[in-house]
Structures are given as structure tokens and as C-alpha cells.
Design an enzyme around this catalytic site. Sequence first.
Site, PDB file in Angstrom:
ATOM      1  N   GLY A  26       0.781  -1.219   0.000  1.00  0.00           N
ATOM      2  CA  GLY A  26       0.000   0.000   0.000  1.00  0.00           C
ATOM      3  C   GLY A  26       0.815   1.272   0.000  1.00  0.00           C
ATOM      4  N   ASP A 136       4.204  -9.373   9.635  1.00  0.00           N
ATOM      5  CA  ASP A 136       5.280  -8.502   9.145  1.00  0.00           C
ATOM      6  C   ASP A 136       5.763  -7.609  10.283  1.00  0.00           C
ATOM      7  OD1 ASP A 136       7.107  -7.528   7.340  1.00  0.00           O
ATOM      8  OD2 ASP A 136       5.748  -6.045   6.481  1.00  0.00           O
TER       9      ASP A 136
END
Length: 559
Positions: A26, A136
Site C-alpha cells: 500500500g 510482518d
Amino acid sequence: MTVPANVAAALPQYDLGAEIGRGGMGVVYAAVHRPLGRAVAVKRLPGVPASDERMSARFAHEARLLARLDHPHIVPVYDYVQDRGEHLLVMEKLDGGTVWSKFTGSGVTPAWSCAFGLAMLSGLHAAHEAGVLHLDVKPKNLLFTAGGVLKVADFGISQVVSEGATLGTHGGQVLGTPAYLSPEQALGNPLSPAADVYGAATVLYELLSGRLPFDGGGGALAMIQRHVHHQPRPLVEVPEPLARVIMRGIERDPRARYRNAETFAVDLAGAAAGVFGRDWLLRLGAPIHLSPQVAAATTRPTATPPVVRETLDIPVRATLAEAGTTPVRLGAETLVPAARVLAPPAPARWFALAAALAAAAMIAVPLATPGRDLPVHSADLSKPVTLGLGDPTTAHLTLTAAGITLADVPATAPDPADPNPAAAGPTSPLTFELPGASRWIVGGAAVATVTADGKSADYSLQPVTHPLVSIMGAGSAVLLLFALAYLESVLRSVRRRRAGTGAVVVAAPLGFGLGVAVWLLASVLLRHAPDLWPALVCGALGAAAAVCTVVAARRSALR
């Protein structure tokens, strides 16, 4: 960077500002919600994943899950908009920087590292209980509010625990950061909260030691393989209770790790209390929200507390040993300031300029190098070649290019039935018949050395056919295209961060081959007798141009 029109149209109640972040899942823009006057961050799913139905559905599903997460150490999601082909997540905007910025700037003391770890684990545990994995976890995804509260951000690649999800990939790339990736993520095995425990423990290992558990050379794939197959280096920079807790968190087998983030936090809090004292968290004044079990452990030291070492009050920064830098000792490791190794030692533009100059010189050398001043003899090499005078019974011809012997043949014996007796004399014209292969090798020119009666004479032997209709001509063009294609492939991998320092090593021979091909093609087209020294010069310039280009591409990709 200008906000796309579709994004602005999909969010009519927001004033959109500049781009403030970008990642694999993103692009993030600053914005303000006009009715409330609230500063927010808008995350936009990239165009390619947004056009993928599975990725789009996954993003929407996770947005709904994240919007329900309400915890002091998780970045809250205020809104989710799917309109005009855009997928937009509106979140709290945090202006206090990241753990990574502190770690690479002023540094973080071990006590503060443990405090950050407790806040991180608190947020992760809340997400796990809601059925969401992060996958992550890394220092850049741990953000601070202006008041210093740590919040876990970017659940952009999270998975739903209840679905028994396995690691997803997109475009052939593993989702997750290789340096913090759990072995089960890398292998595509079923995932559990233990995957985030591994990432959190790796972050703590790095904050406490200034280095990662595994060597970083060889690129992303090599790093992932080390996580799967190798044991991490022992954590020797901190006392044993802290080291034991962290090392358990990065066990390769998920069953050997902590079963969830909260049990990890309980042991971490107890070890920190033993090392820093019962009131360590109170003395720091860290704004942390803990569960009752973890809060109790922060004042309950583990058994047989060690002696506090003075080095535990020294801020630790991201560091890496490097030749030519001033070493600093911390525990058993040699460390250097992060600024010397994280920032490129020289701007990429200097390497790009060096590459351009070397490439220009590589092209100029064969064009500027004059041909040897030799008598020119044009001939059809598929037929016997008449060249020089002498006794045909002792004469021979040697054909060379760049020091390589292409043919070495004796003169054709005179025909006994020849009515002209002068043809067999010591000053008779010499005729040579070249072997079949050499007739097609020579393109442009080659050096023909005729030796007769103990004397030698050099000629520039030039075929009457077009220079490219030869192995020298066509082969040089093929070699040039081959080297260019492979160099372009290496550069593409470097720009996508799929190649490490090995790309620089591979670029050198490819560049050398490119330089030789440029020299040979120019020599053939100009019909210069090819000499060896210009070939070596052009090869060296080609290697320099290729290496500098790859280095410049790597530095640009890391910015």
C-alpha cells in the site's frame, strides 16, 4: 506526489495531503477529516492487487476485522472505503516516528527495548485473540504517537487464524520482510501466533544487540534460507535471563517457542525485572498498557538475578562491523555507528557517472584506435589466395586475429606441368589455400604473415564479402546482445531488491564480454586488423561500467 483523482473522489469528506509512506501492500497519504478536524492516514491498496479479486476480497475482509480491534497498542482503523476501483483504509495518523528511526538515530537502551517489546507483544496478543495475525512485525511497523505511546501498525498482510491460513504470495514474492520472517512463513506451512512471536523476538534481538540473528549477505533468498535451516547466533550482549527468553522466541520449531505473545511478555517482563530491578518500568515512565499477568511480572524478578552490567545503560543502535571504521565494543561484539553503514557511503549518482564515462570510453577506444599500417590485400578466401613472393617449397602463411592463430598453411606446390619455369623460382608468386573453417571466421580483416626464404612480411588480409557475413562479425553482434540482455536481467533483479552483492560479482564478467564484443564488432566493421591490447582495454572498461551501473542501481533501490 499528487493524490490520484479516484482517491480524492472516493473520500469527499477528507482533505488529502502528501504521500507519507509506501510499501509492498500500500501507499499511505496524510489527510484530514473535515467534519471532525481529525488528522488521519489513508492507505491505498496498489492497483495490481486491487484488480485481483482474491486480494481485493482479502483486503476488505481484513479491513473489517481491523476496524473491530480496539487496543491502546494497535493503530486504530476509522473507516474503510471501496469505491471507483479504489480500496482505502483510513487510520490514525501517528507523528512520533518509529522504533526504527529511534534505533538508527540516538539509539535505544536495553531497558527501553524491553519496554517497547512489552507494548508490541500487548498489541499483538490483542490482535491474535481477535483472530488476526500480523506476519510482518519489524521496527518500521512499530510507530509512536506524539505522546510516545507505541502502536503496532500495518496489518496489511495479516491472515485470519481461524481459517488455518498459510503464507500468501503475490507476484512471486513472499509476503513479509525476510530479516524477521518465521521459518513456517518461508515454507508456506500453517501459521499461528507463534509466527508473530518469532518476528517480535527477532525485533528484540536486534534492539538489544544492534544486529540480526543471522548474517545479512547474499540477498533476501539467502536470508530466508538461513531462517529455515540455520541456528541463530547466541545473544551475548545482555545477561543470560534476557538472552534465554529472546532465544526461545526465535526457535525454528514453532512448538518450541512461546505459545502466544502474552506468555512471551510474562517471561520478558520477569527477566527485565531481574536485570534492571523491580521498579524498572516505573523508573522509565513508559506509557504501556499491560494485562494483569504481565504487569505483575514486571515487578517479580526471575530467580537468581544477575549482576547489572553498566553496558545496559548504553543506547544500542543498528550496527554492523565494517572494515575501515572505528570499532566500539559492546559485550563480545564489535559494533560501529549505524550512520556509517545504513546510509550509502557515496551517492548513487557518482557511480552512475562513472558507469557512463566507462561506457563512453569503451565505445570510443575501438573507434579511435587506428588500424595497423599494413599492405592491404583483398581476396575471396573461399579460393586460393595469392600473396607475396618466394620459394613455394619453403613458404607458409600464418593467419592471426588478436593474437589467436586462425590458420597456418604451407604454400601450394607448383604444378610440374606448368610450362612457365619462372613459376617455380625463388621469386615466384605464392599461393595459399586456407582451411574451410578459417574462410568463414575472418570478417573485416586479419593479419596474414607470409614467411619465405627466412624472411617474413605482414599483410592486412580482407575478405571481399560483407564483414558481418562471418563468425567474427555475427559472433561479436550475438555476444553483444547476450551480454546486454543478461546485464538488463541483473539490473531488473537489483531494482526489485531480489539480488544482493552477488549481482556485482556477476556484472563484472558480463561487462567484460560486452566490452570485447563492442571492440570486435567495431574492428570488423572498420576492417581493422584486430589487436589484443584494445580488446583488453575495452573489456576492462565494460566491466567497470557494468559494476558501477549495478552499484548505482542497488543504492537507488535501497533509498
